[in-house]
Design a protein around this motif. Structure first.
Motif, PDB file in Angstrom:
ATOM      1  N   ALA A   1       0.822  -1.203   0.000  1.00 40.38           N
ATOM      2  CA  ALA A   1       0.000   0.000   0.000  1.00 40.38           C
ATOM      3  C   ALA A   1       0.858   1.256   0.000  1.00 40.38           C
ATOM      4  CB  ALA A   1      -0.923   0.007   1.218  1.00 40.38           C
ATOM      5  N   ALA A   2       2.022   1.181   0.630  1.00 33.98           N
ATOM      6  CA  ALA A   2       2.939   2.328   0.681  1.00 33.98           C
ATOM      7  C   ALA A   2       4.351   1.813   0.888  1.00 33.98           C
ATOM      8  CB  ALA A   2       2.549   3.284   1.808  1.00 33.98           C
ATOM      9  N   VAL A   3       5.326   2.539   0.320  1.00 34.30           N
ATOM     10  CA  VAL A   3       6.739   2.147   0.408  1.00 34.30           C
ATOM     11  C   VAL A   3       7.565   3.407   0.613  1.00 34.30           C
ATOM     12  CG1 VAL A   3       8.683   1.088  -0.783  1.00 34.30           C
ATOM     13  CG2 VAL A   3       6.385   0.158  -1.121  1.00 34.30           C
ATOM     14  N   LEU A   4       8.431   3.383   1.626  1.00 33.14           N
ATOM     15  CA  LEU A   4       9.371   4.475   1.860  1.00 33.14           C
ATOM     16  C   LEU A   4      10.736   4.051   1.335  1.00 33.14           C
ATOM     17  CD1 LEU A   4      10.195   7.216   3.104  1.00 33.14           C
ATOM     18  CD2 LEU A   4      10.571   5.996   5.279  1.00 33.14           C
ATOM     19  N   VAL A   5      11.290   4.837   0.417  1.00 27.88           N
ATOM     20  CA  VAL A   5      12.550   4.511  -0.237  1.00 27.88           C
ATOM     21  C   VAL A   5      13.610   5.528   0.168  1.00 27.88           C
ATOM     22  CG1 VAL A   5      13.683   4.087  -2.456  1.00 27.88           C
ATOM     23  CG2 VAL A   5      11.249   3.566  -2.175  1.00 27.88           C
ATOM     24  N   ARG A   6      14.760   5.035   0.593  1.00 29.23           N
ATOM     25  CA  ARG A   6      15.869   5.921   0.944  1.00 29.23           C
ATOM     26  C   ARG A   6      16.453   6.561  -0.324  1.00 29.23           C
ATOM     27  NH1 ARG A   6      19.602   2.132   4.838  1.00 29.23           N
ATOM     28  NH2 ARG A   6      20.709   2.015   2.843  1.00 29.23           N
ATOM     29  N   PRO A   7      17.259   7.607  -0.180  1.00 35.68           N
ATOM     30  CA  PRO A   7      17.853   8.238  -1.368  1.00 35.68           C
ATOM     31  C   PRO A   7      18.710   7.296  -2.197  1.00 35.68           C
ATOM     32  CG  PRO A   7      17.996   9.709   0.512  1.00 35.68           C
ATOM     33  CD  PRO A   7      17.502   8.400   1.045  1.00 35.68           C
ATOM     34  N   ASP A   8      19.269   6.244  -1.582  1.00 34.74           N
ATOM     35  CA  ASP A   8      20.084   5.296  -2.342  1.00 34.74           C
ATOM     36  C   ASP A   8      19.255   4.216  -3.005  1.00 34.74           C
ATOM     37  OD1 ASP A   8      19.380   4.037   0.006  1.00 34.74           O
ATOM     38  OD2 ASP A   8      21.383   3.321   0.500  1.00 34.74           O
ATOM     39  N   GLY A   9      17.941   4.326  -2.962  1.00 34.18           N
ATOM     40  CA  GLY A   9      17.082   3.374  -3.642  1.00 34.18           C
ATOM     41  C   GLY A   9      16.753   2.141  -2.834  1.00 34.18           C
ATOM     42  N   VAL A  10      17.123   2.099  -1.572  1.00 30.40           N
ATOM     43  CA  VAL A  10      16.847   0.962  -0.699  1.00 30.40           C
ATOM     44  C   VAL A  10      15.524   1.189   0.027  1.00 30.40           C
ATOM     45  CG1 VAL A  10      17.628  -0.288   1.368  1.00 30.40           C
ATOM     46  CG2 VAL A  10      19.263   0.348  -0.421  1.00 30.40           C
ATOM     47  N   VAL A  11      14.698   0.147   0.118  1.00 26.27           N
ATOM     48  CA  VAL A  11      13.421   0.259   0.810  1.00 26.27           C
ATOM     49  C   VAL A  11      13.663   0.338   2.317  1.00 26.27           C
ATOM     50  CG1 VAL A  11      11.212  -0.849   1.292  1.00 26.27           C
ATOM     51  CG2 VAL A  11      12.199  -0.987  -1.002  1.00 26.27           C
ATOM     52  N   ALA A  12      13.224   1.424   2.931  1.00 27.08           N
ATOM     53  CA  ALA A  12      13.391   1.625   4.368  1.00 27.08           C
ATOM     54  C   ALA A  12      12.187   1.146   5.168  1.00 27.08           C
ATOM     55  CB  ALA A  12      13.627   3.108   4.668  1.00 27.08           C
ATOM     56  N   TRP A  13      11.015   1.147   4.535  1.00 24.54           N
ATOM     57  CA  TRP A  13       9.779   0.752   5.213  1.00 24.54           C
ATOM     58  C   TRP A  13       8.749   0.424   4.141  1.00 24.54           C
ATOM     59  CZ3 TRP A  13       5.073   3.440   4.724  1.00 24.54           C
ATOM     60  CH2 TRP A  13       4.036   3.032   5.574  1.00 24.54           C
ATOM     61  N   ALA A  14       7.904  -0.554   4.414  1.00 25.27           N
ATOM     62  CA  ALA A  14       6.824  -0.901   3.480  1.00 25.27           C
ATOM     63  C   ALA A  14       5.613  -1.353   4.276  1.00 25.27           C
ATOM     64  CB  ALA A  14       7.269  -1.995   2.515  1.00 25.27           C
ATOM     65  N   SER A  15       4.435  -1.043   3.751  1.00 24.27           N
ATOM     66  CA  SER A  15       3.188  -1.389   4.404  1.00 24.27           C
ATOM     67  C   SER A  15       2.326  -2.207   3.456  1.00 24.27           C
ATOM     68  CB  SER A  15       2.436  -0.118   4.814  1.00 24.27           C
ATOM     69  OG  SER A  15       1.149  -0.421   5.309  1.00 24.27           O
ATOM     70  N   GLY A  16       1.629  -3.200   4.014  1.00 21.31           N
ATOM     71  CA  GLY A  16       0.689  -3.983   3.225  1.00 21.31           C
ATOM     72  C   GLY A  16      -0.620  -3.239   3.046  1.00 21.31           C
ATOM     73  N   GLU A  17      -1.701  -3.958   3.005  1.00 19.22           N
ATOM     74  CA  GLU A  17      -2.991  -3.344   2.723  1.00 19.22           C
ATOM     75  C   GLU A  17      -3.424  -2.355   3.806  1.00 19.22           C
ATOM     76  OE1 GLU A  17      -4.786  -3.487   0.027  1.00 19.22           O
ATOM     77  OE2 GLU A  17      -3.268  -4.742  -0.925  1.00 19.22           O
ATOM     78  N   ALA A  18      -3.096  -2.629   5.076  1.00 15.81           N
ATOM     79  CA  ALA A  18      -3.540  -1.763   6.172  1.00 15.81           C
ATOM     80  C   ALA A  18      -2.515  -0.651   6.390  1.00 15.81           C
ATOM     81  CB  ALA A  18      -3.710  -2.587   7.452  1.00 15.81           C
TER      82      ALA A  18
ATOM     83  N   ASP B   1      -0.679   2.482   7.977  1.00 15.45           N
ATOM     84  CA  ASP B   1      -0.482   2.922   9.348  1.00 15.45           C
ATOM     85  C   ASP B   1       0.488   4.099   9.346  1.00 15.45           C
ATOM     86  OD1 ASP B   1      -0.028   3.326  11.997  1.00 15.45           O
ATOM     87  OD2 ASP B   1       0.602   1.276  12.463  1.00 15.45           O
ATOM     88  N   PRO B   2      -0.014   5.342   9.335  1.00 19.92           N
ATOM     89  CA  PRO B   2       0.879   6.506   9.302  1.00 19.92           C
ATOM     90  C   PRO B   2       1.842   6.559  10.481  1.00 19.92           C
ATOM     91  CG  PRO B   2      -1.371   7.144   8.761  1.00 19.92           C
ATOM     92  CD  PRO B   2      -1.436   5.724   9.235  1.00 19.92           C
ATOM     93  N   ASP B   3       1.455   6.015  11.620  1.00 22.12           N
ATOM     94  CA  ASP B   3       2.353   6.060  12.790  1.00 22.12           C
ATOM     95  C   ASP B   3       3.623   5.256  12.543  1.00 22.12           C
ATOM     96  OD1 ASP B   3       0.610   7.669  14.174  1.00 22.12           O
ATOM     97  OD2 ASP B   3      -0.358   6.010  15.229  1.00 22.12           O
ATOM     98  N   THR B   4       3.505   4.079  11.909  1.00 22.43           N
ATOM     99  CA  THR B   4       4.708   3.292  11.642  1.00 22.43           C
ATOM    100  C   THR B   4       5.570   3.965  10.584  1.00 22.43           C
ATOM    101  OG1 THR B   4       3.609   1.902   9.984  1.00 22.43           O
ATOM    102  CG2 THR B   4       3.567   1.141  12.275  1.00 22.43           C
ATOM    103  N   PHE B   5       4.931   4.643   9.620  1.00 17.12           N
ATOM    104  CA  PHE B   5       5.715   5.422   8.660  1.00 17.12           C
ATOM    105  C   PHE B   5       6.507   6.513   9.368  1.00 17.12           C
ATOM    106  CE2 PHE B   5       5.605   9.655   6.704  1.00 17.12           C
ATOM    107  CZ  PHE B   5       6.650   9.486   5.814  1.00 17.12           C
ATOM    108  N   GLU B   6       5.858   7.221  10.288  1.00 15.18           N
ATOM    109  CA  GLU B   6       6.539   8.320  10.983  1.00 15.18           C
ATOM    110  C   GLU B   6       7.723   7.806  11.788  1.00 15.18           C
ATOM    111  OE1 GLU B   6       3.686  10.506  13.234  1.00 15.18           O
ATOM    112  OE2 GLU B   6       2.800  11.457  11.468  1.00 15.18           O
ATOM    113  N   ARG B   7       7.581   6.625  12.401  1.00 15.55           N
ATOM    114  CA  ARG B   7       8.715   6.061  13.142  1.00 15.55           C
ATOM    115  C   ARG B   7       9.858   5.708  12.186  1.00 15.55           C
ATOM    116  NH1 ARG B   7       4.506   3.762  16.323  1.00 15.55           N
ATOM    117  NH2 ARG B   7       4.503   1.828  15.100  1.00 15.55           N
ATOM    118  N   ALA B   8       9.519   5.132  11.032  1.00  7.83           N
ATOM    119  CA  ALA B   8      10.553   4.785  10.053  1.00  7.83           C
ATOM    120  C   ALA B   8      11.227   6.040   9.499  1.00  7.83           C
ATOM    121  CB  ALA B   8       9.945   3.962   8.916  1.00  7.83           C
TER     122      ALA B   8
END
Length: 507
Positions: A471-488, A490-497
């Motif tokens: 559902a959402a993916v946070l990518v670092r500037p070097d192209g590495v996935v730092a955080w990813a979320s499935g269907e549910a 959760d903005p709080d887990t994104f903010e922590r990442a």
């Protein structure tokens, strides 16, 4: 004074300079050589292979087309079709210890989370081509490049590094040694450099043959070593298993090279001239840490190994991509505590794995009464579907995975080139060296959370052609996935990442 001084103006040092400049740092590159061009950088002696991972890195910075053009590569053999949907088939695997491996033997289903990209495969290039493209990009970003300036002194305190080059002294917040396998910075800063002794002396030369027809093209394993002939006229490589005894110990005369060549090939081939020649070994060494206070190492300055498999340049480009954004954030004071230390934590294991891959190839090639049986067995195993797939995963640069403490299969891996339905690609969003939050559900709560980092993280929302179940993916500037979320979501887990990797929110 500059934020960062880089010792070494080769492709790794120049690419790192562009990464730091994208991050808003003032950068000075000190290069030993006075001239930018050299026969050792041009074809054929400067021939190098770019992995798919390096091609992807250049794609993410908008440099791929320029590198392809400068290299004379065929764009059709590098990228996937723009409208491709499914995961593409790999095209090349290269070799292991001179034994060819073939893409048709790869199990594509065992290559997870791979989407079509303009940079699907590696290609051949030259040091000259890369340096030309990187120099142009670096200068356009305001990087200062000083040639004929070998580093001769390094001292550091809690705030600055003082670098001596010739009669001049330069101060910076950090110094990065990208000055090659015989790194002066590594020696002056007293890094521990440990590893294994060599099995062979290798040679690379531009020669003239009286009878080149006696030598086959490609990699040729023999009872006494290996030789390589490429389609470039007079381009010759050899590996002589003498324990590295000859390397740089004596002049490389025509007589010596001919003697070694005849012994390895079992022919009476005659060299009529030697135009350029150099030697190397398979000595495999690595620093125990990539950073000592304000001095950092990247590329061959941090690790050396044989050129078998052509991974050295690609390993260095990966170092620079990993280090650049972290060092820039540290310079500007926005980095969370310990961010710069993750450079060693993430890249040291990758370097160690490449050194082991190199050692295994040298051991497989070493002549002896049992060598043919060992080579046949290794080739048989690697030619299986599982074996070839393993080799591809180990060498392509697309499947390294950092341990970032998450069980999600995407986290820690190179992000697939997600393709929004409006035509935007992840690679397009990464061009300015920022992080990227991909929100495939266009969730308002996620958008509000992302605003707190909008100076460091780009927000992109909308459906993707294939979101790989995310559902959402946070990518670092070097192209590495730092955080990813499935269907549910959760903005709080994104903010922590986001806080973990990008520091405190702006608001």
């Amino acid at each position: 004074m500059h934020d960062v001084v880089i010792a070494g103006g080769g492709p790794v040092g120049l690419f790192l300079a562009t990464e730091l400049a994208l991050g808003g740092c003032s950068v000075l590159v000190l290069e030993r050589d006075e001239e930018a061009t050299s026969p050792w950088k041009a074809l054929p002696l400067g021939l190098r292979g770019l992995s798919a991972g390096s091609a992807e890195t250049f794609h993410r910075r908008g440099l791929l087309e320029a590198v392809i053009n400068a290299s004379g590569a065929d764009p059709a053999k590098v990228g996937a079709a723009p409208d491709a949907v499914g995961a593409p088939d790999p095209r090349d695997v290269s070799h292991f210890a001179g034994m060819g491996l073939h893409a048709v033997d790869i199990d594509v289903s065992a290559l997870p989370f791979r989407l079509p990209s303009p940079a699907m495969e590696g290609f051949m290039t030259s040091l000259e081509a890369l340096s030309t493209v990187m120099t142009e990009r670096a200068t356009s970003l305001g990087v200062a490049i000083l040639r004929g300036a070998p580093v001769t002194g390094v001292t550091q305190d809690d705030e600055y590094v003082t670098i001596t080059a010739g009669s001049q002294e330069y101060r910076s917040r950090y110094l990065v040694g990208c000055d090659g396998g015989r790194s002066t910075v590594r020696r002056l800063a007293d890094f521990d450099f440990v590893g294994t002794d060599p099995l062979f002396t290798g040679y690379v030369a531009k020669v003239s043959f009286a009878d080149p027809g006696q030598l086959s093209l490609g990699f040729n394993l023999t009872a006494n070593g290996m030789y390589l002939r490429t389609p470039f006229e007079g381009h010759l490589g050899m590996m002589d298993f003498d324990g590295g005894a000859f390397d740089r110990s004596q002049p490389l005369t025509r007589e010596h090279l001919q003697k070694v060549l005849r012994r390895i090939t079992g022919t009476d081939v005659t060299l009529t001239g030697v135009h350029l020649a150099s030697s190397f070994t398979d000595r495999a060494m690595q620093v125990t840490t990539y950073r000592k206070r304000r001095v950092v190492l990247a590329g061959d300055a941090a690790h050396i190994h044989s050129p078998l498999g052509g991974q050295g340049l690609n390993l260095g480009i990966g170092d620079a991509a990993n280090l650049g954004w972290k060092l820039a954030a540290t310079v500007h004071g926005t980095a969370p505590e310990g961010l710069l230390d993750t450079y060693t934590g993430e890249r040291h294991p990758v370097g160690a794995a490449v050194l082991d891959w190199s050692r295994a190839q040298a051991a497989t090639m070493k002549p002896g009464p049992n060598a043919p049986a060992l080579r046949r067995l290794v080739h048989e195993l690697l030619s299986t579907t599982d074996g070839t797939t393993l080799a591809y995963r180990r060498t392509t640069g697309l499947f390294n995975r950092y341990d970032l403490g998450s069980a999600h299969p995407l986290v820690g891996s190179t992000a697939p080139d997600f393709h929004f339905k409006d035509g935007t690609r992840l690679g397009d969003l990464l061009r300015q060296g920022q992080g990227v939050l991909l929100d495939f559900r266009a969730d308002h709560a996620m958008q509000r959370a992302a605003r707190n980092w909008d100076d460091r993280i780009r927000y992109a929302a909308g459906p993707a052609r294939d979101d790989l179940g995310s559902a959402a993916v946070l990518v670092r500037p070097d192209g590495v996935v730092a955080w990813a979320s499935g269907e549910a979501l959760d903005p709080d887990t994104f903010e922590r990442a986001a806080t973990h990797w990008f520091g405190s929110p702006r608001n």
